[in-house]
Design a protein around this motif. Sequence first.
Motif, short mmCIF file in Angstrom:
data_model
loop_
_atom_site.label_atom_id
_atom_site.label_comp_id
_atom_site.label_asym_id
_atom_site.label_seq_id
_atom_site.Cartn_x
_atom_site.Cartn_y
_atom_site.Cartn_z
N ALA A 167 -119.38 -44.75 -51.65
CA ALA A 167 -119.84 -43.60 -50.90
C ALA A 167 -120.00 -43.67 -49.52
CB ALA A 167 -121.41 -43.49 -51.37
N PRO A 168 -120.07 -44.89 -48.84
CA PRO A 168 -120.08 -44.78 -47.18
C PRO A 168 -118.64 -44.44 -46.86
CG PRO A 168 -121.20 -46.78 -48.14
CD PRO A 168 -120.70 -46.05 -49.26
N THR A 169 -117.39 -44.87 -47.57
CA THR A 169 -116.30 -44.46 -47.04
C THR A 169 -116.01 -42.88 -47.27
OG1 THR A 169 -115.01 -46.50 -48.10
CG2 THR A 169 -113.63 -44.62 -47.62
N MET A 170 -116.56 -42.20 -48.31
CA MET A 170 -116.55 -40.85 -48.15
C MET A 170 -117.35 -40.13 -47.34
SD MET A 170 -118.88 -38.27 -49.41
CE MET A 170 -119.98 -38.86 -50.08
N LEU A 189 -121.24 -46.43 -41.72
CA LEU A 189 -120.65 -47.63 -41.22
C LEU A 189 -121.58 -48.71 -40.70
CD1 LEU A 189 -118.19 -46.49 -38.88
CD2 LEU A 189 -117.68 -47.27 -41.12
N SER A 190 -123.12 -48.08 -40.75
CA SER A 190 -124.10 -49.37 -40.64
C SER A 190 -124.46 -50.12 -41.49
CB SER A 190 -125.19 -48.52 -40.18
OG SER A 190 -126.49 -49.30 -40.24
N PRO A 191 -124.33 -51.63 -41.47
CA PRO A 191 -124.63 -52.53 -42.32
C PRO A 191 -126.22 -53.01 -42.71
CG PRO A 191 -124.00 -53.67 -40.40
CD PRO A 191 -124.00 -52.10 -40.16
N ASP A 192 -126.96 -52.25 -41.83
CA ASP A 192 -128.32 -52.73 -41.73
C ASP A 192 -129.33 -51.54 -42.26
OD1 ASP A 192 -130.52 -54.52 -40.57
OD2 ASP A 192 -131.15 -52.51 -39.67
N VAL A 193 -130.12 -51.65 -43.10
CA VAL A 193 -130.85 -50.82 -43.70
C VAL A 193 -131.89 -50.02 -42.88
CG1 VAL A 193 -132.68 -52.55 -44.43
CG2 VAL A 193 -132.39 -50.20 -45.83
N ARG A 194 -132.35 -50.87 -41.80
CA ARG A 194 -133.38 -50.18 -40.82
C ARG A 194 -132.66 -49.34 -39.88
NH1 ARG A 194 -136.40 -55.54 -39.05
NH2 ARG A 194 -134.00 -56.26 -39.31
N LEU A 195 -131.52 -49.69 -39.44
CA LEU A 195 -130.65 -49.05 -38.68
C LEU A 195 -130.12 -47.54 -39.17
CD1 LEU A 195 -129.11 -48.27 -35.91
CD2 LEU A 195 -127.03 -50.03 -36.75
N SER A 196 -129.77 -47.78 -40.54
CA SER A 196 -129.15 -46.69 -41.48
C SER A 196 -130.50 -45.77 -41.41
CB SER A 196 -128.75 -47.09 -42.82
OG SER A 196 -127.76 -47.96 -42.58
N THR A 197 -131.59 -46.01 -42.04
CA THR A 197 -132.92 -45.14 -41.98
C THR A 197 -133.22 -44.65 -40.85
OG1 THR A 197 -133.67 -46.61 -43.64
CG2 THR A 197 -135.17 -45.03 -42.86
N SER A 198 -132.92 -45.36 -39.53
CA SER A 198 -133.17 -44.73 -38.25
C SER A 198 -132.28 -43.45 -37.96
CB SER A 198 -133.13 -45.73 -37.08
OG SER A 198 -134.17 -46.79 -37.28
N ILE A 199 -130.97 -43.75 -38.25
CA ILE A 199 -129.99 -42.77 -38.01
C ILE A 199 -130.14 -41.25 -38.78
CG2 ILE A 199 -127.61 -42.44 -38.39
CD1 ILE A 199 -126.92 -45.08 -37.82
N LEU A 200 -130.89 -41.68 -39.88
CA LEU A 200 -130.99 -40.47 -40.73
C LEU A 200 -132.04 -39.47 -40.14
CD1 LEU A 200 -131.18 -41.87 -44.27
CD2 LEU A 200 -129.65 -40.19 -43.71
N VAL A 258 -126.29 -44.69 -52.05
CA VAL A 258 -126.50 -45.64 -50.85
C VAL A 258 -127.48 -46.53 -51.13
CG1 VAL A 258 -126.70 -45.87 -48.54
CG2 VAL A 258 -125.23 -43.88 -49.29
N ALA A 259 -128.77 -46.00 -51.31
CA ALA A 259 -129.87 -46.81 -51.42
C ALA A 259 -129.69 -48.00 -52.67
CB ALA A 259 -131.27 -46.03 -51.90
N LYS A 260 -129.28 -47.88 -53.78
CA LYS A 260 -129.08 -48.47 -54.96
C LYS A 260 -127.88 -49.24 -54.86
CE LYS A 260 -128.79 -48.11 -60.32
NZ LYS A 260 -127.35 -48.94 -60.30
N MET A 277 -123.35 -39.12 -38.77
CA MET A 277 -123.09 -39.17 -40.07
C MET A 277 -122.08 -40.48 -40.34
SD MET A 277 -121.70 -36.36 -42.86
CE MET A 277 -121.15 -36.55 -44.61
N THR A 278 -121.00 -40.47 -39.36
CA THR A 278 -119.79 -41.72 -39.72
C THR A 278 -120.82 -43.10 -39.29
OG1 THR A 278 -118.39 -40.21 -38.64
CG2 THR A 278 -117.75 -42.48 -38.57
#
Length: 411
Positions: free
Chosen positions: A383-386, A313-324, A254-256, A308-309
Amino acid sequence: MQAHLVSAARRLAAALTYRDFRLLWAGALTSSIGTWMQKVAQAWLIVTLTGTGSAFFLGLDSFLGELPILLLTLVGGVVADRRDRRHMMLMSQVVQMAAAFTLATLVFFNLVQVWHILTLSCITGCAQAFGGPAYQSLVPTLVGKEHLPNAIALNSIQFNLARVIGPVVAGAALASFGMVMCFGLNGISFLFVIAAILGLRDVHVPPTATVPLVDQMKDGLRYVRNSTNLKTITLIGFIAAFLGIPLLTFLPVVAKDVFRQDVGLYTRMMTTSGIGAVCGAMVVAWLGRHEHMGRMLLIMLGAFGCAMTAFALSPDVRLSTSILFFTGALLVMCFSLTTSLVQLIAPPEMRGRVVSIYMVAFRGGSPLGGLASGWLITQVGSAPTMLAMNGVALALLAGYFLLRGQGIRDV
């Protein structure tokens, strides 16, 4: 206000008021930090030795470390119900310590080859296959039954603290002193848990078994098969690992490939997930034993699937990191609750066997899930679809058990 904080702290650390559990917890934390240091240094050593073939050998090393756990843990569970669990844990720690010191010696004298590393990983996995069930089945004898969920959550806290601290310390040790220091410090860390085991008092020792080992193993399998709750919890543990752990496994992808960034983003994502895991374990520790733990497990599992879903589906890196942060917290809460429920339901004389069956399901779900999810990525193209598909499946599974129950929602 201060009185409330003191009360909350006491509730959070309730199991640590038991001397034996406190000793073992501190020893396990030190050893876990050493183990994570070795994981980092060992991966770097394999990359250094194998060059372009490093991906294959990293996967092979992980496989050889896990294979004995999958093959031998059931036997380890039976032995844990037949022998003094402290002796099993001591033998396991001594073997792992010897493996760490052997690797440190080979690196120090510049004799190490990749087959040395693979062999030592397999030996370490064999030791863990017997030490794991002994440790898990020993913990309930160290605390009161009402504080068992708190003790299990505190174990999750120490593991995830080590997951955050270990790689940081390993990075500093690698930069300043080299790989030998990481392997040597890991070996030394086992001395702390060995000292803790030797210092335990008033631990229940199972009576000497008079029936064959194979018959006891069959009894354990039969007991879980005939218990609707244990069967359901074990299945949930397997599916949660199968569908949920790939979120962490494929974070580098995901990161790369999704966010087009380097290892720095991957490190931040893993750290954020680790901090969330510690916080989630603290919540479970604070709650302790309560009514409807099964219902809470299913709600947390559904919430994890939704989170996880959302990450996928998040397009923003900061939002994705926060969700983690939230996925890390929810995943550890699910695993802490499943482990607590297994320990609470299992009778003392069969706890080693019941726990070992759950451990095989849980530990088996992770590599199998990674393999299946990797194949799914090749089919769907990303990977995001999976991850989104896995998250939806988890949410639906949790909803099914909430509606149908099969007893677990009322535990």
